[in-house]
Design an enzyme around this catalytic site. Structure first.
Site, mmCIF file in Angstrom:
data_model
loop_
_atom_site.group_PDB
_atom_site.id
_atom_site.type_symbol
_atom_site.label_atom_id
_atom_site.label_comp_id
_atom_site.label_asym_id
_atom_site.label_seq_id
_atom_site.Cartn_x
_atom_site.Cartn_y
_atom_site.Cartn_z
ATOM 1 N N HIS A 261 0.767 -1.134 0.154
ATOM 2 C CA HIS A 261 0.016 -0.075 -0.101
ATOM 3 C C HIS A 261 0.943 1.368 0.033
ATOM 4 C CE1 HIS A 261 -2.720 -2.828 2.019
ATOM 5 N NE2 HIS A 261 -3.592 -2.384 1.234
ATOM 6 N N LYS B 146 -0.470 -6.626 -8.181
ATOM 7 C CA LYS B 146 -0.829 -8.102 -7.516
ATOM 8 C C LYS B 146 -2.309 -8.177 -7.499
ATOM 9 C CE LYS B 146 -1.520 -9.938 -3.123
ATOM 10 N NZ LYS B 146 -3.059 -9.669 -2.914
HETATM 11 P P1 AMP Z 1 -6.494 -3.733 -0.545
HETATM 12 O O1 AMP Z 1 -6.205 -3.024 0.722
HETATM 13 O O2 AMP Z 1 -5.850 -5.136 -0.502
HETATM 14 O O3 AMP Z 1 -7.722 -3.731 -1.340
HETATM 15 O O4 AMP Z 1 -5.314 -3.327 -1.530
HETATM 16 C C1 AMP Z 1 -5.435 -1.821 -1.798
HETATM 17 C C2 AMP Z 1 -4.392 -1.524 -3.132
HETATM 18 O O5 AMP Z 1 -3.085 -1.938 -2.815
HETATM 19 C C3 AMP Z 1 -4.775 -2.321 -4.251
HETATM 20 O O6 AMP Z 1 -4.665 -1.546 -5.426
HETATM 21 C C4 AMP Z 1 -3.892 -3.545 -4.249
HETATM 22 O O7 AMP Z 1 -3.603 -4.057 -5.637
HETATM 23 C C5 AMP Z 1 -2.617 -2.826 -3.701
HETATM 24 N N1 AMP Z 1 -1.878 -3.831 -3.292
HETATM 25 C C6 AMP Z 1 -2.130 -4.820 -2.373
HETATM 26 N N2 AMP Z 1 -0.937 -5.704 -2.045
HETATM 27 C C7 AMP Z 1 0.118 -5.020 -2.876
HETATM 28 C C8 AMP Z 1 1.353 -5.506 -3.097
HETATM 29 N N3 AMP Z 1 2.123 -6.571 -2.258
HETATM 30 N N4 AMP Z 1 2.147 -4.689 -3.943
HETATM 31 C C9 AMP Z 1 1.708 -3.782 -4.547
HETATM 32 N N5 AMP Z 1 0.312 -3.310 -4.295
HETATM 33 C C10 AMP Z 1 -0.416 -4.005 -3.563
#
Ligand code: AMP
Length: 278
Positions: free
Chosen positions: A35, A147
């Site tokens: 994030h 991801k």
């Molecule tokens: P989430 O909180 O899981 O919904 O993720 C929020 C954002 O962070 C989304 O755009 C995800 O794709 C991105 N994200 C989550 N994990 C990763 C990671 N390991 N590397 C890069 N971006 C990520």
């Protein structure tokens, strides 16, 4: 850093100076370096950065998964402040989905395979909440992670189809030193599952290596990934896919850009990962 629940407060803060550019990073909280990499990129490319923290019930098809989703608002806000974020929206579910709510955004073909196959309604929930975030923040740029490759493609499709006036920026996947992609869900892995979870990246790497070495049969590459994941007793494979990078249709022969992706359950914790082949 300003933190608000109320939509009106977010709009007032966002428009306090109409000349500054805004980057937005939508998240479900329990933040990690993945994030924060979106935040870093948004800071580099915009005057101000907004982040939303909202565990979106509409994108969970499994109520147990929603209940078990980890949260730590105090820590998240500390991290965002330390990383120079300007504005954070932390709405309640009732603010996002009041009782009268009845409008959803449905992106079609691209949401059907992969995650769409095992998580009915997931992308409808994602597209709907992301539309709302775009309307609340009106950012110039919005940041998503590779991801969640299908999510990024879905949002890109939606932005183009519905003429949202912003750029979608897709940022590379951030990983643990052993290759496991960072995810809020990793915190729920048992030590044994955590140890075995690296099989996902290992399988993707094996397939990528085989492709570099001349194996262009998608079926053979899928089998390679499936067999590798099969070596981990705690991994229950949901899919191992070799698909077209833009349409997500399964390929027969990998002669252009492709997305290799995997989803598996580890003792009830669902993990996904992918690599792009150019
Ligand atoms: P989430 O909180 O899981 O919904 O993720 C929020 C954002 O962070 C989304 O755009 C995800 O794709 C991105 N994200 C989550 N994990 C990763 C990671 N390991 N590397 C890069 N971006 C990520």
């Amino acid at each position: 850093m300003q933190v608000f629940q109320d939509i009106g407060d977010i709009r007032t803060a966002r428009w306090s100076d109409p000349l500054v550019s805004w980057g937005l990073g939508p998240t479900m909280g329990f933040l990690h370096d993945g994030h924060l990499s979106l935040v870093g990129r948004a800071k580099d490319e915009n005057d101000c950065v907004g982040v939303s923290i909202f565990v979106n019930p509409a994108q969970f098809n499994n109520p147990d998964d929603l209940t078990a989703y980890p949260t730590n608002m105090a820590r998240d806000l500390e991290l965002l402040e330390a990383n120079g974020v300007d504005l954070v929206w932390t709405p309640s579910a009732l603010q996002v989905y009041p009782p009268s709510f009845q409008t959803y955004v449905d992106v079609e073909q691209i949401t059907l395979p992969l995650e769409g196959g095992s998580r009915a309604g997931h992308f409808r929930g994602v597209s709907t909440v992301v539309s709302k975030l775009f309307n609340v923040f009106e950012p110039q740029r919005a940041y998503f992670g590779q991801k969640d490759a299908q999510q990024a493609l879905t949002v890109q499709r939606m932005v183009e189809d519905l003429n949202f006036n912003l750029d979608v920026v897709v940022c590379q996947t951030i990983r643990e030193p052993d290759g496991l992609a960072l995810s809020s869900r990793n915190a729920r892995l048992t030590p044994a599952s955590r140890e075995q979870s690296i099989v996902l990246y290992r399988a993707l790497q094996l397939a990528r290596q085989a492709w570099f070495n001349g194996e262009h049969s998608a079926k053979a590459l899928r089998t390679l990934m499936t067999d590798e994941v099969g070596k981990s007793p705690l991994a229950q494979l949901e899919y191992a896919s070799v698909a077209n990078c833009s349409t997500l249709e399964e390929m027969d022969h990998v002669d252009g850009a492709a997305l290799f992706s995997i989803a598996a359950l580890f003792e009830g914790v669902r993990l996904i990962d992918n690599v792009r082949i150019q």
